[in-house]
Write a protein that holds these residues in place. Structure first.
Motif, PDB file in Angstrom:
ATOM      1  N   MET A 181      18.978 -68.534  -6.300  1.00 14.99           N
ATOM      2  CA  MET A 181      18.833 -67.105  -6.576  1.00 14.99           C
ATOM      3  C   MET A 181      17.444 -66.642  -6.132  1.00 14.99           C
ATOM      4  O   MET A 181      16.459 -67.311  -6.373  1.00 14.99           O
ATOM      5  N   ARG A 182      17.398 -65.489  -5.478  1.00 22.13           N
ATOM      6  CA  ARG A 182      16.116 -64.918  -5.067  1.00 22.13           C
ATOM      7  C   ARG A 182      15.729 -63.806  -6.039  1.00 22.13           C
ATOM      8  O   ARG A 182      16.570 -63.027  -6.469  1.00 22.13           O
ATOM      9  N   ILE A 183      14.447 -63.755  -6.366  1.00 22.14           N
ATOM     10  CA  ILE A 183      13.951 -62.715  -7.273  1.00 22.14           C
ATOM     11  C   ILE A 183      13.101 -61.734  -6.472  1.00 22.14           C
ATOM     12  O   ILE A 183      12.109 -62.119  -5.857  1.00 22.14           O
ATOM     13  N   LEU A 184      13.522 -60.481  -6.480  1.00 22.09           N
ATOM     14  CA  LEU A 184      12.772 -59.410  -5.821  1.00 22.09           C
ATOM     15  C   LEU A 184      11.961 -58.669  -6.876  1.00 22.09           C
ATOM     16  O   LEU A 184      12.521 -58.252  -7.896  1.00 22.09           O
ATOM     17  N   GLY A 185      10.680 -58.497  -6.656  1.00 23.62           N
ATOM     18  CA  GLY A 185       9.880 -57.655  -7.534  1.00 23.62           C
ATOM     19  C   GLY A 185       9.877 -56.249  -6.976  1.00 23.62           C
ATOM     20  O   GLY A 185       9.588 -56.049  -5.793  1.00 23.62           O
ATOM     21  N   LEU A 186      10.242 -55.280  -7.799  1.00 23.49           N
ATOM     22  CA  LEU A 186      10.267 -53.876  -7.366  1.00 23.49           C
ATOM     23  C   LEU A 186       9.138 -53.139  -8.062  1.00 23.49           C
ATOM     24  O   LEU A 186       9.042 -53.161  -9.290  1.00 23.49           O
ATOM     25  N   THR A 187       8.275 -52.502  -7.288  1.00 24.17           N
ATOM     26  CA  THR A 187       7.167 -51.787  -7.899  1.00 24.17           C
ATOM     27  C   THR A 187       6.820 -50.557  -7.084  1.00 24.17           C
ATOM     28  O   THR A 187       7.365 -50.337  -6.000  1.00 24.17           O
ATOM     29  N   GLY A 188       5.914 -49.763  -7.615  1.00 23.73           N
ATOM     30  CA  GLY A 188       5.505 -48.537  -6.945  1.00 23.73           C
ATOM     31  C   GLY A 188       4.821 -47.672  -7.976  1.00 23.73           C
ATOM     32  O   GLY A 188       5.128 -47.746  -9.161  1.00 23.73           O
ATOM     33  N   SER A 189       3.887 -46.877  -7.529  1.00 26.37           N
ATOM     34  CA  SER A 189       3.154 -46.022  -8.456  1.00 26.37           C
ATOM     35  C   SER A 189       4.075 -44.973  -9.056  1.00 26.37           C
ATOM     36  O   SER A 189       5.177 -44.736  -8.559  1.00 26.37           O
ATOM     37  N   ILE A 190       3.598 -44.330 -10.104  1.00 25.93           N
ATOM     38  CA  ILE A 190       4.353 -43.279 -10.788  1.00 25.93           C
ATOM     39  C   ILE A 190       4.769 -42.180  -9.790  1.00 25.93           C
ATOM     40  O   ILE A 190       3.992 -41.816  -8.912  1.00 25.93           O
ATOM     41  N   GLY A 191       6.012 -41.709  -9.911  1.00 21.52           N
ATOM     42  CA  GLY A 191       6.467 -40.591  -9.088  1.00 21.52           C
ATOM     43  C   GLY A 191       6.860 -40.938  -7.664  1.00 21.52           C
ATOM     44  O   GLY A 191       7.130 -40.066  -6.846  1.00 21.52           O
ATOM     45  N   MET A 192       6.914 -42.243  -7.345  1.00 23.48           N
ATOM     46  CA  MET A 192       7.250 -42.652  -5.980  1.00 23.48           C
ATOM     47  C   MET A 192       8.760 -42.756  -5.746  1.00 23.48           C
ATOM     48  O   MET A 192       9.209 -42.893  -4.614  1.00 23.48           O
ATOM     49  N   GLY A 193       9.540 -42.772  -6.840  1.00 26.28           N
ATOM     50  CA  GLY A 193      10.988 -42.913  -6.679  1.00 26.28           C
ATOM     51  C   GLY A 193      11.488 -44.311  -7.006  1.00 26.28           C
ATOM     52  O   GLY A 193      12.578 -44.711  -6.598  1.00 26.28           O
TER      53      GLY A 193
ATOM     54  N   VAL B  78      20.837 -62.480  -5.738  1.00 25.73           N
ATOM     55  CA  VAL B  78      19.547 -61.780  -5.779  1.00 25.73           C
ATOM     56  C   VAL B  78      19.473 -60.987  -7.083  1.00 25.73           C
ATOM     57  O   VAL B  78      20.473 -60.414  -7.517  1.00 25.73           O
ATOM     58  N   VAL B  79      18.296 -60.978  -7.705  1.00 29.15           N
ATOM     59  CA  VAL B  79      18.057 -60.065  -8.829  1.00 29.15           C
ATOM     60  C   VAL B  79      16.799 -59.265  -8.528  1.00 29.15           C
ATOM     61  O   VAL B  79      15.957 -59.695  -7.739  1.00 29.15           O
ATOM     62  N   VAL B  80      16.702 -58.108  -9.172  1.00 29.16           N
ATOM     63  CA  VAL B  80      15.519 -57.253  -9.009  1.00 29.16           C
ATOM     64  C   VAL B  80      14.800 -57.148 -10.347  1.00 29.16           C
ATOM     65  O   VAL B  80      15.420 -56.876 -11.373  1.00 29.16           O
ATOM     66  N   MET B  81      13.493 -57.391 -10.316  1.00 30.52           N
ATOM     67  CA  MET B  81      12.653 -57.195 -11.491  1.00 30.52           C
ATOM     68  C   MET B  81      11.893 -55.897 -11.258  1.00 30.52           C
ATOM     69  O   MET B  81      11.010 -55.844 -10.390  1.00 30.52           O
ATOM     70  N   ASP B  82      12.258 -54.853 -11.993  1.00 29.30           N
ATOM     71  CA  ASP B  82      11.623 -53.544 -11.838  1.00 29.30           C
ATOM     72  C   ASP B  82      10.406 -53.508 -12.761  1.00 29.30           C
ATOM     73  O   ASP B  82      10.535 -53.334 -13.968  1.00 29.30           O
ATOM     74  N   ILE B  83       9.212 -53.726 -12.174  1.00 29.92           N
ATOM     75  CA  ILE B  83       7.993 -53.876 -12.968  1.00 29.92           C
ATOM     76  C   ILE B  83       6.911 -52.932 -12.421  1.00 29.92           C
ATOM     77  O   ILE B  83       6.345 -53.192 -11.352  1.00 29.92           O
ATOM     78  N   PRO B  84       6.635 -51.817 -13.147  1.00 31.36           N
ATOM     79  CA  PRO B  84       5.680 -50.837 -12.629  1.00 31.36           C
ATOM     80  C   PRO B  84       4.320 -51.449 -12.281  1.00 31.36           C
ATOM     81  O   PRO B  84       3.755 -51.154 -11.237  1.00 31.36           O
ATOM     82  N   LEU B  85       3.772 -52.300 -13.152  1.00 27.85           N
ATOM     83  CA  LEU B  85       2.437 -52.859 -12.914  1.00 27.85           C
ATOM     84  C   LEU B  85       2.530 -54.296 -12.393  1.00 27.85           C
ATOM     85  O   LEU B  85       1.825 -55.185 -12.847  1.00 27.85           O
ATOM     86  N   LEU B  86       3.402 -54.512 -11.423  1.00 24.96           N
ATOM     87  CA  LEU B  86       3.647 -55.861 -10.905  1.00 24.96           C
ATOM     88  C   LEU B  86       2.362 -56.518 -10.397  1.00 24.96           C
ATOM     89  O   LEU B  86       2.000 -57.612 -10.823  1.00 24.96           O
ATOM     90  N   PHE B  87       1.649 -55.846  -9.498  1.00 23.36           N
ATOM     91  CA  PHE B  87       0.415 -56.431  -8.945  1.00 23.36           C
ATOM     92  C   PHE B  87      -0.685 -56.488  -9.991  1.00 23.36           C
ATOM     93  O   PHE B  87      -1.435 -57.457 -10.068  1.00 23.36           O
ATOM     94  N   GLU B  88      -0.761 -55.424 -10.809  1.00 22.32           N
ATOM     95  CA  GLU B  88      -1.838 -55.344 -11.795  1.00 22.32           C
ATOM     96  C   GLU B  88      -1.753 -56.466 -12.830  1.00 22.32           C
ATOM     97  O   GLU B  88      -2.750 -56.852 -13.418  1.00 22.32           O
TER      98      GLU B  88
END
Length: 199
Positions: A1-13, A105-115
């Protein structure tokens, strides 16, 4: 299984992009929803003890909590020490269930992924972006945030340009949903061929 991290600043969609991953049949872990869940349950007593007056009827009042911690890095750190272990357990449960169900594949939706150093726990990172003008318009149109509050949040987040630089995949939400759907299809075809990278 592959894990995708999904991130992006506020208001990016990012939330919309997460929904489109779900629409494409991919299990999505929503870190914000998980926080809501523990704020309404197991974390509430510990948060009330650390920050008196921040819960109502046994549930964390996010506005009150935010008012107490937003300008205080030490308080934010203390809050993270309470919440992160609980979140870790909920994340692991999601991954175990997805693995068991045979999801490729799964997606981890994490706003502060890099932080939060979360990129080490995923195989590839998807960054959702749009232009600064669209970002601002989207957020202020919600009517839930002042310009000053937005600036305070953006100051805590890694700049968009830096996120894009560190991404494996970039999704631009400036041109409507169809290009995003097409991009998601491409990403899903690609990520299953990538080596596992997480530590």
């Amino acid at each position: 299984m592959r894990i995708l991290g999904l991130t992006g600043s506020i208001g990016m969609g990012k939330s919309t992009t997460a929904k489109l991953f779900t629409e494409a049949g991919v299990p999505v872990y929503d870190a914000d929803a998980a926080v809501h869940e523990i704020y309404e349950g197991e974390a509430a007593p510990a948060i009330e003890a650390a920050f008196p007056g921040t819960t109502v009827d046994g549930k964390v009042d996010r506005a009150k909590l935010s008012a107490k911690v937003v300008h205080d890095p030490a308080a934010i750190k203390q809050l993270e020490q309470i919440v992160h272990p609980m979140l870790g357990a909920s994340r692991q449960k999601f991954l175990d269930e997805a693995e068991w169900s045979g999801a490729p594949v799964v997606v981890m939706d994490i706003p502060l992924l890099f932080e939060t150093g979360g990129e080490k726990r995923v195989d590839a990172v998807v960054v959702v972006t749009t232009d600064p003008k669209t970002q601002r318009e989207r957020i202020l149109a919600r009517g839930t945030m002042t310009s000053e509050a937005l600036d305070a949040i953006l100051a805590r987040q890694l700049p968009d340009a830096e996120k894009r630089k560190r991404a494996d995949f970039v999704v631009d939400t400036s041109h409507g949903l169809d290009p995003v759907r097409a991009r998601i299809r491409d990403i899903l075809a690609e990520v299953v061929k990538m080596p596992q990278r997480r530590t």
